[in-house]
Design a protein around this motif. Structure first.
Motif, PDB file in Angstrom:
ATOM      1  N   LEU A  79      58.237  14.894  37.006  1.00  0.00           N
ATOM      2  CA  LEU A  79      58.605  13.724  37.183  1.00  0.00           C
ATOM      3  C   LEU A  79      60.020  13.474  37.628  1.00  0.00           C
ATOM      4  N   ARG A  80      60.799  14.439  37.781  1.00  0.00           N
ATOM      5  CA  ARG A  80      62.135  14.342  38.135  1.00  0.00           C
ATOM      6  C   ARG A  80      62.351  13.230  39.575  1.00  0.00           C
ATOM      7  N   VAL A  81      61.252  13.580  40.548  1.00  0.00           N
ATOM      8  CA  VAL A  81      61.336  12.668  41.984  1.00  0.00           C
ATOM      9  C   VAL A  81      60.960  11.275  41.637  1.00  0.00           C
ATOM     10  N   THR A 129      54.156  23.012  29.933  1.00  0.00           N
ATOM     11  CA  THR A 129      55.225  22.755  29.155  1.00  0.00           C
ATOM     12  C   THR A 129      55.892  21.505  29.155  1.00  0.00           C
ATOM     13  N   PRO A 130      56.688  21.066  28.065  1.00  0.00           N
ATOM     14  CA  PRO A 130      57.505  19.782  28.320  1.00  0.00           C
ATOM     15  C   PRO A 130      58.447  20.005  29.462  1.00  0.00           C
ATOM     16  N   GLU A 131      59.078  21.015  29.669  1.00  0.00           N
ATOM     17  CA  GLU A 131      60.011  21.104  30.707  1.00  0.00           C
ATOM     18  C   GLU A 131      59.205  20.884  32.224  1.00  0.00           C
ATOM     19  N   GLY A 132      58.116  21.426  32.229  1.00  0.00           N
ATOM     20  CA  GLY A 132      57.060  21.288  33.434  1.00  0.00           C
ATOM     21  C   GLY A 132      57.040  19.659  33.772  1.00  0.00           C
ATOM     22  N   GLY A 152      39.042  21.352  37.362  1.00  0.00           N
ATOM     23  CA  GLY A 152      40.435  21.361  38.027  1.00  0.00           C
ATOM     24  C   GLY A 152      41.136  22.668  38.220  1.00  0.00           C
ATOM     25  N   ILE A 153      42.441  22.553  38.632  1.00  0.00           N
ATOM     26  CA  ILE A 153      43.023  23.444  38.952  1.00  0.00           C
ATOM     27  C   ILE A 153      44.603  24.051  38.071  1.00  0.00           C
ATOM     28  N   LEU A 154      45.077  25.118  38.102  1.00  0.00           N
ATOM     29  CA  LEU A 154      46.423  25.384  37.724  1.00  0.00           C
ATOM     30  C   LEU A 154      47.194  25.845  39.220  1.00  0.00           C
ATOM     31  N   THR A 155      48.402  25.251  38.988  1.00  0.00           N
ATOM     32  CA  THR A 155      48.908  25.357  40.142  1.00  0.00           C
ATOM     33  C   THR A 155      50.608  25.692  39.802  1.00  0.00           C
ATOM     34  N   PRO A 156      51.604  26.435  40.681  1.00  0.00           N
ATOM     35  CA  PRO A 156      52.860  26.736  40.475  1.00  0.00           C
ATOM     36  C   PRO A 156      53.630  25.498  40.890  1.00  0.00           C
ATOM     37  N   SER A 157      54.660  25.019  40.024  1.00  0.00           N
ATOM     38  CA  SER A 157      55.496  24.008  40.468  1.00  0.00           C
ATOM     39  C   SER A 157      56.277  24.328  41.594  1.00  0.00           C
ATOM     40  N   ARG A 158      56.391  23.228  42.516  1.00  0.00           N
ATOM     41  CA  ARG A 158      56.988  23.386  43.662  1.00  0.00           C
ATOM     42  C   ARG A 158      58.326  23.939  43.482  1.00  0.00           C
ATOM     43  N   PHE A 173      48.591  21.377  26.618  1.00  0.00           N
ATOM     44  CA  PHE A 173      49.306  20.865  27.829  1.00  0.00           C
ATOM     45  C   PHE A 173      50.250  19.918  27.295  1.00  0.00           C
ATOM     46  N   TRP A 174      50.996  19.200  28.133  1.00  0.00           N
ATOM     47  CA  TRP A 174      51.959  18.198  28.268  1.00  0.00           C
ATOM     48  C   TRP A 174      51.804  17.082  29.042  1.00  0.00           C
ATOM     49  N   ARG A 175      51.661  15.885  28.858  1.00  0.00           N
ATOM     50  CA  ARG A 175      51.904  14.853  29.662  1.00  0.00           C
ATOM     51  C   ARG A 175      52.846  13.561  29.277  1.00  0.00           C
ATOM     52  N   SER A 176      53.671  13.173  30.452  1.00  0.00           N
ATOM     53  CA  SER A 176      54.441  12.028  30.210  1.00  0.00           C
ATOM     54  C   SER A 176      54.066  10.709  30.267  1.00  0.00           C
TER      55      SER A 176
END
Length: 166
Positions: free
Chosen positions: A58-60, A50-53, A130-136, A14-17
């Motif tokens: 974090l966009r907001v 993914t990195p794109e995720g 934990g949980i897996l969720t779709p991006s809003r 997975f990826w974390r910023s």
């Protein structure tokens, strides 16, 4: 405690910023006291498939003048998760997709119940890691939120390699 039919085993990359220069906090819980899946001192580690995720999630939060960010690969091993991307799983937990995608901070600010907190409290109580969720904003992207990690009996999380530029 937890019904194994309600969870799936999960291991993978997975990826974390994080901000450049704060790499030592990469595996630390979210710093904010409240977030989509944690409140009142609970721990949560938010990562993306993914990195794109990471970029989308974090966009907001990105502001002009913020320090540079980097996106690190993270290895998650031996987690037991609930996959809330699956409509049947959401139904089993009496949850709708719209409940997952609420603007939790607006609800909190107005004093209204936050459905994601209620659900995460229930999942923590039954022992889910934990949980897996779709991006809003991009349902094709997946986020993983861990409630516990790097403790006895829990999943293991470690940095996997060099970072990408945010």
């Amino acid at each position: 405690m937890i019904d194994p039919r309600q969870t799936l085993p999960l291991s993978g990359r997975f990826w974390r910023s994080t901000f450049s220069g704060q790499e030592d906090t990469l595996l630390a819980p979210a710093q904010a006291p409240n977030g989509r899946w944690h409140h009142d001192g609970q721990k949560a580690l938010y990562v993306s498939q993914t990195p794109e995720g990471c970029r989308v999630a974090l966009r907001v939060y990105v502001k002009d003048g913020d320090p540079a960010r980097q996106i690190y690969p993270i290895q998650v091993t031996h987690a037991r998760i609930v996959d809330l991307r699956d409509p049947k799983v959401r139904e089993a937990f009496d949850t709708r997709l719209s409940d997952l995608h609420v603007f939790w901070s607006d609800l909190m600010a107005s004093g209204d119940p936050v459905p994601t907190w209620n659900l995460s409290d229930r999942l923590r109580k039954i022992g889910a890691d934990g949980i897996l969720t779709p991006s809003r904003s991009r349902p094709d992207l997946t986020h993983l939120t861990l409630f516990r990690w790097n403790i006895a009996g829990g999943p293991t999380v470690r940095q996997l390699g060099d970072p990408l530029t945010f």
